[in-house]
Design an enzyme around this catalytic site. Structure first.
Site: not given
Ligand code: NAD
Length: 502
Positions: A153, A177, A180, A230, A285, A387
């Site tokens: 997000f 994808k 959401e 994450s 991040c 985190e």
């Molecule tokens: P998230 O892991 O909750 O979601 C990321 C994606 O995975 C979304 O599209 C979501 O719909 C999907 N998703 C969520 N739960 C899922 C599940 N159980 N099974 C399959 N798919 C699932 O992350 P977020 O809250 O949207 O974003 C924040 C996180 O992203 C933080 O941990 C941040 O550090 C990380 N991030 C990392 C980087 C990097 O470059 N390393 C960059 C940006 C964000």
């Protein structure tokens, strides 16, 4: 459906999807707490439709000339620049970050498009004449096939643009994808691709949650997965995707340290800690979440930070005075705020309490949490170990440079780190010793340019390749080496020996 609530649906084969969704999710304006959109969630049928569109477009797209691909990328780049303000507005409306920050992420995304415009050069192979007499060898890189991108997000435009410009430039077709929580920016990007003239099916957007992701991870026609999110989900994506025979790069979470040595310019270090800790409400991040003060500067540094944090203007993106917006959802805001209590219960000092920070011009229903500073944090505390992904800066005190490096390298994460010092020798040693993917020297958020690759180490990345830059080109292509001989009078009959050079 309430008329004020926008309906957001998939983009498949060059147009919006017209089916009836089985499930939908709410999209919020974080500054008001109101539901502003309803987004369709994909089930197996929609996953199949999007992947089928991408698979169908693949054979002709991979044959499109490099010159034509480059022209389309230039056209797309122009359109994104023209619509940058509109994209930024969509981001602010659904994510909550302030307009300057939203415009910044669009600009950083455009840089990857510009890098991808050079695809004719990026895909140049090597050629060796006469590897054996009369035999030539050359290397080429070919597309992997249908690529799926799954994004978080916190950068609804930039992170998708880390992936699809290069994947498409390299001759792949793409299913995005997006998160959401803020799905609208990706649809505007899809419309701009169509306007630029990209053939239908080359770029598709599929909305949804775990069902959509798992559908892509197990789909036999998806060849590669780029994921950013994450750490627990990155691990799941990597294990499931590779278990299903796909190439996967999965970037995970982070806990980024900023080490301040006693000789540093403390005003600059305080400016940097506040900018990198609280920009985008800490939902980056590469945000600094752990400030490591090397004795004896801790008290002085915290005093300077406290002064600056008090002056930050927290408010909605619609108010131009705002420097920091709300958090993305109410549950996330509650989770982040809970670390203030648990930190104090575990022995930290609450140097700045963001719960009482004034909010200018904001609705009381918004997901507000001002900037907070927890001091005297130790590695055993959950505010350090987890985190948090919000505007909470933890300050740790260490006795020496060596202790600072030990702390940084003991973290399970390895995304970004920064050192602040005036000592070039110390900085150089730190660059060498830090077990972290991206290092800043007097630069708090060392995000690489598009022509370098972005990615962390350890639990911040599963897989071998980082995103964009040369590693991005490698991820989205497969190498092939061709050895060829054209018959000439010297060709030499049957030989059962292993090919050797002559
Ligand atoms: P998230 O892991 O909750 O979601 C990321 C994606 O995975 C979304 O599209 C979501 O719909 C999907 N998703 C969520 N739960 C899922 C599940 N159980 N099974 C399959 N798919 C699932 O992350 P977020 O809250 O949207 O974003 C924040 C996180 O992203 C933080 O941990 C941040 O550090 C990380 N991030 C990392 C980087 C990097 O470059 N390393 C960059 C940006 C964000």
């Amino acid at each position: 459906m309430d008329k004020a609530v926008k309906h957001i649906t998939h983009w498949i084969n060059g147009k919006p999807w017209t089916g009836q969704a089985q499930r939908q999710g709410d999209v919020y304006d974080p500054a008001t707490g109101q539901v502003t959109g309803s987004v369709d969630f994909a089930g197996a049928g929609e996953v199949d439709a999007a992947v089928a569109a991408a698979a169908q477009a693949l054979p002709s797209w991979r044959r499109v000339s490099l010159a034509r691909r480059s022209q389309l990328l230039f056209a797309f780049r122009e359109l994104v620049r023209q619509h940058a303000g509109e994209l930024a507005k969509l981001i602010t409306a659904e994510h909550g970050k302030v307009p300057a920050d939203a415009a910044g992420e669009v600009a950083r995304g455009v840089e990857v498009v510009e890098f991808a415009c050079g695809v004719p050069h990026l895909l140049k192979g090597g050629f060796s004449e006469n590897v054996s007499t009369g035999v030539d060898s050359y290397s080429i890189r070919q597309p992997v096939g249908v690529v799926a991108g799954i994004t978080p997000f916190n950068f609804p435009a930039m992170v998708p643009m880390w992936m699809f410009p290069l994947a498409i430039a390299c001759g792949n077709t793409f299913v995005l994808k997006p998160s959401e929580k803020d799905p609208s920016a990706s649809l505007l990007l899809a419309q701009l691709w169509a306007e630029a003239g990209l053939p239908d099916g080359v770029f598709n957007v599929l909305h949804g949650d775990k069902d959509a992701v798992d559908g892509l991870l197990t789909h036999p026609d998806v060849a590669a997965i780029s994921f950013v999110g994450s750490t627990p989900i990155a691990r799941h994506v990597y294990e499931t995707g590779t278990g299903n025979g796909k190439r996967v790069q999965a970037l995970g979470g982070a806990k980024n340290h900023m080490v301040v040595l006693p000789d540093a310019d403390l005003d600059r270090a305080a400016d940097a800690a506040v900018s990198a800790g609280f920009g985008s409400a800490g939902e980056r991040c590469m945000a600094i979440s752990a400030l490591v003060a090397v004795d004896p500067i801790g008290d002085d540094l915290v005093a300077r930070i406290r002064e600056r944090v008090g002056a930050l203007r927290v408010g909605p993106g619609s108010d131009e005075r705002s420097e920091m917006g709300p958090l993305v959802t109410r549950p996330h805001r509650e989770r982040v705020a809970s670390y203030l209590d648990s930190g104090v219960a575990q022995g930290a000092t609450l140097a700045v309490d963001g719960r009482v920070h004034p909010v200018i011009g904001g609705s009381s229903d918004g997901f507000w949490l001002g900037p907070s500073v927890l001091d005297h944090v130790t590695p055993a505390m959950s505010c350090y170990a987890d985190e948090i992904f919000g505007p909470v800066l933890s300050v740790l005190r260490v006795p020496s440079y060596e202790a600072a490096v030990r702390l940084v390298n003991s973290s399970p994460y390895g995304n970004g780190v920064a050192i602040f010092t005036c000592d070039g020798g110390a900085a150089r040693r730190f660059v060498s010793e830090a077990e972290i993917g991206m290092v800043g020297v007097n630069v708090p958020i060392p995000v690489p340019m598009a022509y370098y690759s972005f990615g962390g180490w350890k639990a911040s990345l599963f897989g071998d390749t980082h995103v964009h830059g040369t590693e991005g080109v490698h991820f989205y292509t497969r190498g092939k080496v061709v050895t060829s001989r054209w018959l000439d009078p010297s060709h030499g009959g049957v030989n059962l020996g292993f090919p050797v050079n002559s």
